[in-house]
Design a protein around this motif. Structure first.
Motif, PDB file in Angstrom:
ATOM      1  N   GLU A  62       0.822  -1.213   0.000  1.00  0.00           N
ATOM      2  CA  GLU A  62       0.000   0.000   0.000  1.00  0.00           C
ATOM      3  C   GLU A  62       0.854   1.261   0.000  1.00  0.00           C
ATOM      4  O   GLU A  62       0.536   2.232  -0.691  1.00  0.00           O
ATOM      5  CB  GLU A  62      -0.923  -0.014   1.222  1.00  0.00           C
ATOM      6  CG  GLU A  62      -2.025  -1.041   1.157  1.00  0.00           C
ATOM      7  CD  GLU A  62      -2.549  -1.434   2.522  1.00  0.00           C
ATOM      8  OE1 GLU A  62      -3.298  -2.428   2.602  1.00  0.00           O
ATOM      9  OE2 GLU A  62      -2.203  -0.770   3.509  1.00  0.00           O
ATOM     10  N   THR A  63       1.940   1.232   0.747  1.00  0.00           N
ATOM     11  CA  THR A  63       2.833   2.394   0.773  1.00  0.00           C
ATOM     12  C   THR A  63       3.508   2.590  -0.577  1.00  0.00           C
ATOM     13  O   THR A  63       3.574   3.723  -1.090  1.00  0.00           O
ATOM     14  CB  THR A  63       3.889   2.219   1.871  1.00  0.00           C
ATOM     15  OG1 THR A  63       3.238   2.003   3.138  1.00  0.00           O
ATOM     16  CG2 THR A  63       4.760   3.452   1.976  1.00  0.00           C
ATOM     17  N   PHE A  64       3.996   1.504  -1.155  1.00  0.00           N
ATOM     18  CA  PHE A  64       4.695   1.592  -2.439  1.00  0.00           C
ATOM     19  C   PHE A  64       3.766   2.113  -3.544  1.00  0.00           C
ATOM     20  O   PHE A  64       4.074   3.104  -4.226  1.00  0.00           O
ATOM     21  CB  PHE A  64       5.247   0.217  -2.815  1.00  0.00           C
ATOM     22  CG  PHE A  64       5.908   0.165  -4.152  1.00  0.00           C
ATOM     23  CD1 PHE A  64       7.181   0.682  -4.337  1.00  0.00           C
ATOM     24  CD2 PHE A  64       5.262  -0.408  -5.246  1.00  0.00           C
ATOM     25  CE1 PHE A  64       7.801   0.639  -5.574  1.00  0.00           C
ATOM     26  CE2 PHE A  64       5.865  -0.454  -6.482  1.00  0.00           C
ATOM     27  CZ  PHE A  64       7.140   0.073  -6.648  1.00  0.00           C
ATOM     28  N   PHE A  65       2.634   1.462  -3.708  1.00  0.00           N
ATOM     29  CA  PHE A  65       1.711   1.882  -4.768  1.00  0.00           C
ATOM     30  C   PHE A  65       1.022   3.202  -4.422  1.00  0.00           C
ATOM     31  O   PHE A  65       0.669   3.968  -5.336  1.00  0.00           O
ATOM     32  CB  PHE A  65       0.668   0.789  -5.012  1.00  0.00           C
ATOM     33  CG  PHE A  65       1.224  -0.432  -5.672  1.00  0.00           C
ATOM     34  CD1 PHE A  65       1.635  -0.398  -6.993  1.00  0.00           C
ATOM     35  CD2 PHE A  65       1.349  -1.627  -4.976  1.00  0.00           C
ATOM     36  CE1 PHE A  65       2.163  -1.525  -7.609  1.00  0.00           C
ATOM     37  CE2 PHE A  65       1.870  -2.756  -5.580  1.00  0.00           C
ATOM     38  CZ  PHE A  65       2.275  -2.708  -6.907  1.00  0.00           C
ATOM     39  N   GLY A  66       0.820   3.472  -3.136  1.00  0.00           N
ATOM     40  CA  GLY A  66       0.216   4.748  -2.756  1.00  0.00           C
ATOM     41  C   GLY A  66       1.087   5.930  -3.143  1.00  0.00           C
ATOM     42  O   GLY A  66       0.582   6.963  -3.607  1.00  0.00           O
ATOM     43  N   VAL A  67       2.404   5.795  -2.959  1.00  0.00           N
ATOM     44  CA  VAL A  67       3.327   6.865  -3.362  1.00  0.00           C
ATOM     45  C   VAL A  67       3.306   7.044  -4.873  1.00  0.00           C
ATOM     46  O   VAL A  67       3.301   8.183  -5.385  1.00  0.00           O
ATOM     47  CB  VAL A  67       4.750   6.548  -2.858  1.00  0.00           C
ATOM     48  CG1 VAL A  67       5.753   7.541  -3.439  1.00  0.00           C
ATOM     49  CG2 VAL A  67       4.798   6.597  -1.338  1.00  0.00           C
ATOM     50  N   PRO A 110      -5.859   4.188  -1.910  1.00  0.00           N
ATOM     51  CA  PRO A 110      -6.282   5.603  -1.953  1.00  0.00           C
ATOM     52  C   PRO A 110      -6.015   6.362  -0.658  1.00  0.00           C
ATOM     53  O   PRO A 110      -5.732   7.569  -0.708  1.00  0.00           O
ATOM     54  CB  PRO A 110      -7.783   5.506  -2.239  1.00  0.00           C
ATOM     55  CG  PRO A 110      -7.952   4.216  -2.948  1.00  0.00           C
ATOM     56  CD  PRO A 110      -6.953   3.291  -2.332  1.00  0.00           C
ATOM     57  N   PHE A 111      -6.109   5.690   0.480  1.00  0.00           N
ATOM     58  CA  PHE A 111      -5.856   6.373   1.751  1.00  0.00           C
ATOM     59  C   PHE A 111      -4.412   6.860   1.830  1.00  0.00           C
ATOM     60  O   PHE A 111      -4.141   8.014   2.168  1.00  0.00           O
ATOM     61  CB  PHE A 111      -6.161   5.427   2.910  1.00  0.00           C
ATOM     62  CG  PHE A 111      -5.777   5.959   4.258  1.00  0.00           C
ATOM     63  CD1 PHE A 111      -6.555   6.916   4.888  1.00  0.00           C
ATOM     64  CD2 PHE A 111      -4.630   5.507   4.897  1.00  0.00           C
ATOM     65  CE1 PHE A 111      -6.201   7.415   6.123  1.00  0.00           C
ATOM     66  CE2 PHE A 111      -4.266   6.010   6.133  1.00  0.00           C
ATOM     67  CZ  PHE A 111      -5.057   6.965   6.749  1.00  0.00           C
ATOM     68  N   ARG A 145      -2.271   2.650   8.865  1.00  0.00           N
ATOM     69  CA  ARG A 145      -2.526   1.416   8.149  1.00  0.00           C
ATOM     70  C   ARG A 145      -2.037   0.207   8.942  1.00  0.00           C
ATOM     71  O   ARG A 145      -2.658  -0.849   8.919  1.00  0.00           O
ATOM     72  CB  ARG A 145      -1.833   1.449   6.781  1.00  0.00           C
ATOM     73  CG  ARG A 145      -2.524   2.305   5.764  1.00  0.00           C
ATOM     74  CD  ARG A 145      -3.950   1.865   5.518  1.00  0.00           C
ATOM     75  NE  ARG A 145      -4.000   0.421   5.263  1.00  0.00           N
ATOM     76  CZ  ARG A 145      -4.870  -0.405   5.857  1.00  0.00           C
ATOM     77  NH1 ARG A 145      -5.745   0.047   6.732  1.00  0.00           N
ATOM     78  NH2 ARG A 145      -4.867  -1.691   5.579  1.00  0.00           N
ATOM     79  N   ALA A 146      -0.928   0.343   9.651  1.00  0.00           N
ATOM     80  CA  ALA A 146      -0.435  -0.774  10.460  1.00  0.00           C
ATOM     81  C   ALA A 146      -1.415  -1.107  11.578  1.00  0.00           C
ATOM     82  O   ALA A 146      -1.662  -2.285  11.873  1.00  0.00           O
ATOM     83  CB  ALA A 146       0.943  -0.436  11.035  1.00  0.00           C
TER      84      ALA A 146
END
Length: 320
Positions: free
Chosen positions: A110-115, A198-199, A249-250
């Motif tokens: 989520e962090t990778f794709f969110g960035v 998205p978040f 998220r964690a």
């Protein structure tokens, strides 16, 4: 000596006034926080304390009022040469491993794709506002609804995912995404990542919008590689927003229940700590044992949160 005394007097007065102002601000802060703290104590504090107490009893769902205090027997008990209790229960430790694996993998993706999504949305192109609104749709859909939707899409008999993959020639036979022990965890992670990208993207995009333009203009004039600019300039500046996104998220991932329960129910291959506690409390009606599992879940989440906040504070130089 005669000169230093008049100079030190105003300094002492300023120090006294500064201390008084600081005390007034602290007092006002506690005054404004008091209603919230009282409401939090009533809504969350009392159930939490009662859960701690029930974890030391033999309470059942049919008889919580007549529970007897049994100490740490729900956690660990040595009886006739054998250890019993939550701490030696292999299903509990499997649920702990499932939770940690799910949390690490899903939050990382989520962090990778969110960035990446945030960087795309931050670029100038026609229809950017429409794309931003469309990206938020997965986050706006309730978790139960999105999980049920994906359950139909991942069905091995009539799901559109298998139909599309077979049409592209990627697979030859339908896959039981939520029933196969080797695929179910990855299917759950995929659904969770789809919903929560998205978040992360929204928080990172807000940080990108506040970055100064001067350094980017200077880097463009100097002909610096955009990748190097991202790692040397952009990433350090958006790190605080990333830390906030990751910690939220964690926390959600460590206590995940709904999306996994809808997709795979009580499957041991995807059972998390929350699902394990629910199984003990509701299905087996063992309130004492289930409360012990809930207590350990709370302690694990609290420990991870404190450790992450401490490391994040060190990373941002908060100790200085």
């Amino acid at each position: 000596m005669a000169i230093s005394e008049p100079l030190s007097a105003p300094r002492a007065v300023r120090r006294t006034r500064s201390t008084q102002v600081r005390r007034q601000r602290v007092r006002a802060a506690w005054l404004f926080l008091l209603p919230m703290l009282v409401a939090l104590a009533l809504v969350a504090g009392w159930p939490l304390i009662r859960t701690f107490y029930l974890s030391f009893t033999d309470a059942s769902l049919a008889n919580t009022g007549g529970a007897q205090f049994i100490g740490f027997e729900n956690y660990l008990l040595y009886y006739e040469g054998t250890w019993y209790g939550l701490l030696v229960d292999p299903e509990w430790w499997r649920s702990v491993w499932n939770t940690l694996f799910f949390s690490v993998v899903s939050v990382s993706l989520e962090t990778f794709f969110g960035v990446i999504v945030a960087l795309i949305l931050n670029a100038e192109f026609r229809g950017r506002m429409l794309v931003r609104a469309a990206v938020l749709i997965p986050w706006a859909i309730p978790t139960i609804v999105s999980a049920k939707m994906w359950a139909w899409m991942l069905n091995d008999q009539f799901g559109i995912i298998n139909h599309a993959l077979m049409g592209l020639g990627i697979i030859d036979n339908p896959l039981a995404w939520t029933a196969n022990a080797d695929l179910s965890m990855w299917a759950v992670i995929m659904v969770d990542v789809w919903k929560t990208i998205p978040f992360v993207a929204l928080l990172v995009l807000a940080a990108l919008q506040m970055l100064p333009k001067d350094c980017y203009e200077a880097a463009e004039v100097d002909g610096i590689n955009p990748i190097k600019v991202f790692f040397r300039v952009t990433l350090p500046l958006i790190t605080p927003a990333l830390l906030v996104a990751v910690i939220f998220r964690a926390l959600d991932a460590l206590r995940v229940f709904d999306v996994i329960y809808v997709l795979t129910s009580n499957s041991t291959s995807t059972m998390t700590m929350s699902i394990y506690a629910r199984q003990q409390l509701v299905q087996f009606q063992d309130v004492g044992y289930g409360s012990a599992a809930s207590t350990l879940l709370f302690l694990i989440i609290a420990l991870v949160t404190v450790a992450y906040l401490y490391l994040g504070r060190r990373q941002l130089g908060g100790d200085s």
